[in-house]
Design an enzyme around this catalytic site. Structure first.
Site, short mmCIF file in Angstrom:
data_model
loop_
_atom_site.label_atom_id
_atom_site.label_comp_id
_atom_site.label_asym_id
_atom_site.label_seq_id
_atom_site.Cartn_x
_atom_site.Cartn_y
_atom_site.Cartn_z
N ASP A 36 0.75 -1.17 -0.13
CA ASP A 36 0.03 -0.08 0.09
C ASP A 36 0.89 1.39 -0.03
OD1 ASP A 36 -3.17 0.63 0.94
OD2 ASP A 36 -1.74 2.21 1.02
N ASN A 88 -13.00 -2.94 2.83
CA ASN A 88 -13.89 -1.96 2.83
C ASN A 88 -14.76 -1.97 1.66
OD1 ASN A 88 -12.31 -0.74 5.00
ND2 ASN A 88 -10.94 0.16 3.52
N GLN A 95 -14.16 2.62 1.51
CA GLN A 95 -13.43 2.37 0.33
C GLN A 95 -13.32 3.55 -0.83
OE1 GLN A 95 -15.82 -0.63 -2.34
NE2 GLN A 95 -13.92 -0.96 -3.56
N VAL A 97 -10.67 2.85 -3.54
CA VAL A 97 -10.52 2.44 -4.97
C VAL A 97 -11.50 1.37 -5.40
CG1 VAL A 97 -8.69 1.43 -6.23
CG2 VAL A 97 -8.01 3.07 -4.73
N HIS A 101 -10.45 -5.40 -3.41
CA HIS A 101 -9.06 -5.68 -2.89
C HIS A 101 -9.35 -5.99 -1.33
CE1 HIS A 101 -9.55 -1.41 -2.39
NE2 HIS A 101 -9.07 -1.66 -1.25
N ILE A 102 -8.25 -6.88 -0.91
CA ILE A 102 -8.34 -7.28 0.47
C ILE A 102 -7.07 -6.51 1.23
CG2 ILE A 102 -8.14 -9.06 2.30
CD1 ILE A 102 -9.46 -11.00 0.36
N HIS A 103 -7.06 -5.91 2.12
CA HIS A 103 -5.99 -5.23 2.87
C HIS A 103 -5.50 -6.26 3.69
CE1 HIS A 103 -6.96 -0.85 2.43
NE2 HIS A 103 -8.08 -1.59 2.00
P1 AMP Z 1 -9.64 1.34 -0.04
O1 AMP Z 1 -9.96 2.59 0.92
O2 AMP Z 1 -10.07 0.04 0.87
O3 AMP Z 1 -10.32 1.52 -1.23
O4 AMP Z 1 -8.21 1.19 -0.17
C1 AMP Z 1 -7.33 1.66 -1.06
C2 AMP Z 1 -6.18 1.64 -0.62
O5 AMP Z 1 -5.14 1.68 -2.02
C3 AMP Z 1 -5.77 2.93 0.38
O6 AMP Z 1 -5.13 2.17 1.46
C4 AMP Z 1 -4.33 3.34 -0.30
O7 AMP Z 1 -3.61 3.85 0.43
C5 AMP Z 1 -4.13 2.26 -1.59
N1 AMP Z 1 -3.29 2.98 -2.74
C6 AMP Z 1 -3.85 4.14 -3.29
N2 AMP Z 1 -3.29 4.45 -4.54
C7 AMP Z 1 -2.18 3.49 -4.45
C8 AMP Z 1 -1.23 3.22 -5.45
N3 AMP Z 1 -0.85 3.89 -6.24
N4 AMP Z 1 -0.38 2.03 -4.93
C9 AMP Z 1 -0.51 1.43 -3.98
N5 AMP Z 1 -1.67 1.72 -3.24
C10 AMP Z 1 -2.49 2.51 -3.21
#
Ligand code: AMP
Length: 118
Positions: A36, A88, A95, A97, A101-103
């Site tokens: 991340d 999320n 959320q 993005v 995806h799974i964190h």
């Molecule tokens: P979410 O809030 O669950 O959609 O998580 C999206 C995650 O993507 C966040 O933790 C961001 O920090 C991460 N993120 C956004 N842009 C990038 C990127 N270019 N490379 C890696 N992680 C990213």
């Protein structure tokens, strides 16, 4: 960070296509895992299916859902002993993005992770 044009490739598709740089820690035919860019834990990885869905509950096939979680636990165990998995779903769920995806979060090394009764 919405995908304003639904026809446009998502941020994570662009990472898979190497159009945007990322620290890739795992890849196979169906999944990629990256670090991340703004980590919320000492170790913070994202496991991303290459097949696009907007959010986790769009995946309705049990096999597909199972393979996603199996990939997440495999990648987690490659990097961490103990860990937390987070998903999320939707803006109200945090959320940002809109590509499922799974964190994977961990690496607190004895310090307590935030939340869940701490
Ligand atoms: P979410 O809030 O669950 O959609 O998580 C999206 C995650 O993507 C966040 O933790 C961001 O920090 C991460 N993120 C956004 N842009 C990038 C990127 N270019 N490379 C890696 N992680 C990213």
């Amino acid at each position: 960070m919405t995908n304003a044009d639904p026809a446009a490739p998502t941020l994570f598709e662009r990472i898979v296509a190497r159009q945007i740089p990322a620290q890739i820690v795992y890849e196979d035919d169906d999944y990629i895992a990256i670090r991340d860019i703004a980590p919320k834990a000492p170790v913070h990885l994202l496991v991303i299916p290459k097949r696009v869905s907007t959010r986790i509950d769009e995946i309705t096939d049990a096999g597909e859902m199972g393979r996603l979680w199996l990939t997440a636990t495999k990648v987690a165990r490659e990097h961490l002993g103990d860990y937390r998995l987070v998903v999320n779903a939707g803006r109200g769920g945090g959320q940002e993005v809109f590509h499922t995806h799974i964190h994977i979060l961990g690496g607190w090394e004895g310090a307590s992770p935030v939340g869940f009764g701490q």
